[in-house]
Scaffold this motif. Sequence first.
Motif: not given
Length: 149
Positions: A3-9, A11-15, A113-117
């Motif tokens: 619901x919050x793609x910015x938060x997901x991104x 997390x993807x950028x900083x595991x 997190x490894x699932x693209x898009x």
Amino acid sequence: MLEQPDVLEELRQDRSLVSKAVMETMRRDPTAGAVARIAACNMEIGGMTIPKGTAVLCSIASANRDREVYEDPDRLWLKRPMGPLLSFGFGPHMCLGMHMALTEMEVALEEILDLPSLRFDPNYPAPEIRGLNMRRPDALHVLWDVNGK
């Protein structure tokens, strides 16, 4: 986090934030929203007297969003300074499987997190979390790209 793609991104950028993300989502949306207890002694809480033997329902979901403990408690904030968390209980009522559950969630989140898009499937309604205990959506319909396409 879907619901919050910015938060997901973020997390993807900083595991290194995976364990904090698990704790923050458990704070914001605990699996068990409340627990029932019997007062072991006479007590007063918030100006209300609770006699020994009284059945009480303790709202974990509400306590985890206490504005006196958490700044902006409804916000999903991965770098939140974490206060006391009641999602797994505490003291003699702490969940015995807490550490295993947290580890399982961290491992699953790392893989997700490894699932693209990764995104909600627009052909289905948005999921609704239901229930007081064992809260969960009835279904979670998602899509992701295969090989980044």
